[in-house]
Design a protein around this motif. Sequence first.
Motif, PDB file in Angstrom:
ATOM      1  N   LEU A 321       0.838  -1.210   0.000  1.00  0.00           N
ATOM      2  CA  LEU A 321       0.000   0.000   0.000  1.00  0.00           C
ATOM      3  C   LEU A 321       0.868   1.254   0.000  1.00  0.00           C
ATOM      4  CD1 LEU A 321      -2.743   1.395   0.206  1.00  0.00           C
ATOM      5  CD2 LEU A 321      -2.608   1.110   2.706  1.00  0.00           C
ATOM      6  N   ALA A 322       1.914   1.271   0.820  1.00  0.00           N
ATOM      7  CA  ALA A 322       2.811   2.428   0.860  1.00  0.00           C
ATOM      8  C   ALA A 322       3.532   2.610  -0.472  1.00  0.00           C
ATOM      9  CB  ALA A 322       3.824   2.258   1.993  1.00  0.00           C
ATOM     10  N   SER A 323       3.913   1.483  -1.088  1.00  0.00           N
ATOM     11  CA  SER A 323       4.562   1.568  -2.406  1.00  0.00           C
ATOM     12  C   SER A 323       3.617   2.129  -3.451  1.00  0.00           C
ATOM     13  CB  SER A 323       5.042   0.180  -2.833  1.00  0.00           C
ATOM     14  OG  SER A 323       6.020  -0.308  -1.951  1.00  0.00           O
ATOM     15  N   GLY A 324       2.324   1.816  -3.306  1.00  0.00           N
ATOM     16  CA  GLY A 324       1.337   2.368  -4.227  1.00  0.00           C
ATOM     17  C   GLY A 324       1.255   3.880  -4.144  1.00  0.00           C
ATOM     18  N   THR A 452       1.953   1.511  11.412  1.00  0.00           N
ATOM     19  CA  THR A 452       2.989   1.520  10.370  1.00  0.00           C
ATOM     20  C   THR A 452       2.416   1.988   9.039  1.00  0.00           C
ATOM     21  OG1 THR A 452       4.180  -0.301  11.440  1.00  0.00           O
ATOM     22  CG2 THR A 452       4.641   0.102   9.117  1.00  0.00           C
ATOM     23  N   THR A 453       1.233   1.484   8.708  1.00  0.00           N
ATOM     24  CA  THR A 453       0.595   1.874   7.446  1.00  0.00           C
ATOM     25  C   THR A 453       0.310   3.368   7.406  1.00  0.00           C
ATOM     26  OG1 THR A 453      -0.427  -0.304   7.260  1.00  0.00           O
ATOM     27  CG2 THR A 453      -1.380   1.469   5.946  1.00  0.00           C
ATOM     28  N   ILE A 454      -0.263   3.880   8.494  1.00  0.00           N
ATOM     29  CA  ILE A 454      -0.616   5.296   8.528  1.00  0.00           C
ATOM     30  C   ILE A 454       0.621   6.177   8.422  1.00  0.00           C
ATOM     31  CG2 ILE A 454      -1.448   7.125  10.076  1.00  0.00           C
ATOM     32  CD1 ILE A 454      -3.650   5.262  10.940  1.00  0.00           C
ATOM     33  N   VAL A 457       2.103   5.863   4.781  1.00  0.00           N
ATOM     34  CA  VAL A 457       1.257   6.495   3.763  1.00  0.00           C
ATOM     35  C   VAL A 457       1.256   8.012   3.929  1.00  0.00           C
ATOM     36  CG1 VAL A 457      -1.124   6.757   2.974  1.00  0.00           C
ATOM     37  CG2 VAL A 457      -0.204   4.476   3.389  1.00  0.00           C
ATOM     38  N   VAL A 458       1.041   8.479   5.164  1.00  0.00           N
ATOM     39  CA  VAL A 458       1.025   9.925   5.399  1.00  0.00           C
ATOM     40  C   VAL A 458       2.387  10.536   5.104  1.00  0.00           C
ATOM     41  CG1 VAL A 458       0.791  11.709   7.175  1.00  0.00           C
ATOM     42  CG2 VAL A 458      -0.856   9.835   7.073  1.00  0.00           C
ATOM     43  N   GLY A 459       3.460   9.861   5.547  1.00  0.00           N
ATOM     44  CA  GLY A 459       4.796  10.409   5.326  1.00  0.00           C
ATOM     45  C   GLY A 459       5.139  10.523   3.853  1.00  0.00           C
ATOM     46  N   PHE A 460       4.930   9.449   3.107  1.00  0.00           N
ATOM     47  CA  PHE A 460       5.238   9.477   1.676  1.00  0.00           C
ATOM     48  C   PHE A 460       4.351  10.482   0.944  1.00  0.00           C
ATOM     49  CE2 PHE A 460       6.716   4.851   2.141  1.00  0.00           C
ATOM     50  CZ  PHE A 460       8.028   5.251   2.346  1.00  0.00           C
ATOM     51  N   PHE A 461       3.046  10.459   1.283  1.00  0.00           N
ATOM     52  CA  PHE A 461       2.110  11.344   0.577  1.00  0.00           C
ATOM     53  C   PHE A 461       2.424  12.811   0.875  1.00  0.00           C
ATOM     54  CE2 PHE A 461      -1.857  13.417  -0.480  1.00  0.00           C
ATOM     55  CZ  PHE A 461      -2.256  12.737  -1.621  1.00  0.00           C
ATOM     56  N   ALA A 462       2.730  13.101   2.152  1.00  0.00           N
ATOM     57  CA  ALA A 462       3.029  14.487   2.516  1.00  0.00           C
ATOM     58  C   ALA A 462       4.300  14.966   1.820  1.00  0.00           C
ATOM     59  CB  ALA A 462       3.175  14.593   4.034  1.00  0.00           C
TER      60      ALA A 462
END
Length: 474
Positions: A321-324, A452-454, A457-462
């Motif tokens: 999901l994070a890679s996505g 971990t997911t949050i 995802v938040v870190g990469f997206f931000a």
Amino acid sequence: MSERVDNTALAPTSGEAEEIAFRDDDGDLNFRFVERVSQAVAAGDAADVMALCGDLHEADMGDLLEHLEADDRPKVIALMGRGFDFTALTEVDDAVREDILEEIPNEAIAEGVRDLDSDDAVYILEDLDKEDQQEVLDRLPALERISIEKSLEYDEGSAGRRMQTEFIALPSFWTVGQTIDFMRDSGDLPERFYNLHVVDPAYRLVGLVALDRLLRTRRPASISEIMEEPEHIVQAVADQEEAARLFTAYNLVSIPVTDESERLVGVLTFDDIVDLLEEEADADIKALGGVNAEEEISDDVWTITKSRFTWLFVNLLTAILASGVIALFESSLKSMVALAVLMPIVASMGGNAGTQSMTVAVRALATKEIDRANAMRVVRRELIVGLLNGLAFAMILAAVAMAWYGPTQIGFVIGLAIVITLVAAAMGGVLIPLVLDRFGVDPAVASGPLVTTITDVVGFFAFLGIATLWFHLG
């Protein structure tokens, strides 16, 4: 509990003049002692085994059993015969105990648990399958069998399963002198006790008398004059964690256990609760690391592999999901290499911050330090902590990024991203365990993958989102 001590004494051997210390200078089990026991077992020398192991405390005997080869463990017990204290089996890993019990005849198990406290006997017998368990129980004297069967009827994890059924109960009209004479003459007292329990004719608990209070009172005084009303009682069907909270909150050494009719059926003592607290802490630590609470250091490779696979599979899904999220910004990554270099810093900082908040929250929930009354205060505190740490590390990382890539806007981008990430990580680390606990899900088990997911995802997206907007739309 057995009182055999002297665990650091030199253990004499019958086969050689040299004496071998049970523990080395660091307090660890001496490998030479283990080898010496193994040699005695291989030779079938019962006298040598008894000379080496006969005076060991049950905790040390348990330590020795765990260090011996699996095939040698039941042989040691057989060679020691009546000299083996079965309490030692309560000191070993569950897997070790189960393996040993499988190799010991049921009649030997019955003989071994006959003289144990009921709670220790239950702890050992609950690992047996029903057929073997019943065969062992049938070989016990009637009174002991009935008390153990009664404890085994309670659910695992209940106070009734953990309690010992040996206690002293007496009527309120006895005098102090009668009570002392009774205890002197009785041959069936508990091995350790701290309170006397005053009961009515229906065996309902009406009072407690501490031993020190009894011994300071003159013989003619009535028990009713010195007894105190019991402040803390736990029901046998209650969760054992409820009893543990009472012990820790009120510094108790023992607590009476009653059935649904309020009749006294047993006692919990602090040594039982210490074991319970250790088990709970062990389970929480393992759960936070994605390890099954039942996993032991003595488990085989295949058992551990199966135990850990599920957690790793869940983490694989969250990583995908994070890679996505990263894939959404593929063009930005191609056009600016600095983003790919700095991106792991954001994810790592967010993951660590989330783990810190989650660990504190999960432990506080386990010890009931967080409830509805203070939950929002804890959430606000974590929000402020995340914001302050975010601002501090934003300045540090901005300086690092600008020193690395020159005075470009990349410093502002990573600084803003790290603030958002640490705030989200702190909030997720405390809110996710609270929500899971609210819905009856063990937060220690389920929080890790979600936090971990949050944070990822938040870190990469931000970071990538801010960079894309700043450099391509600015």
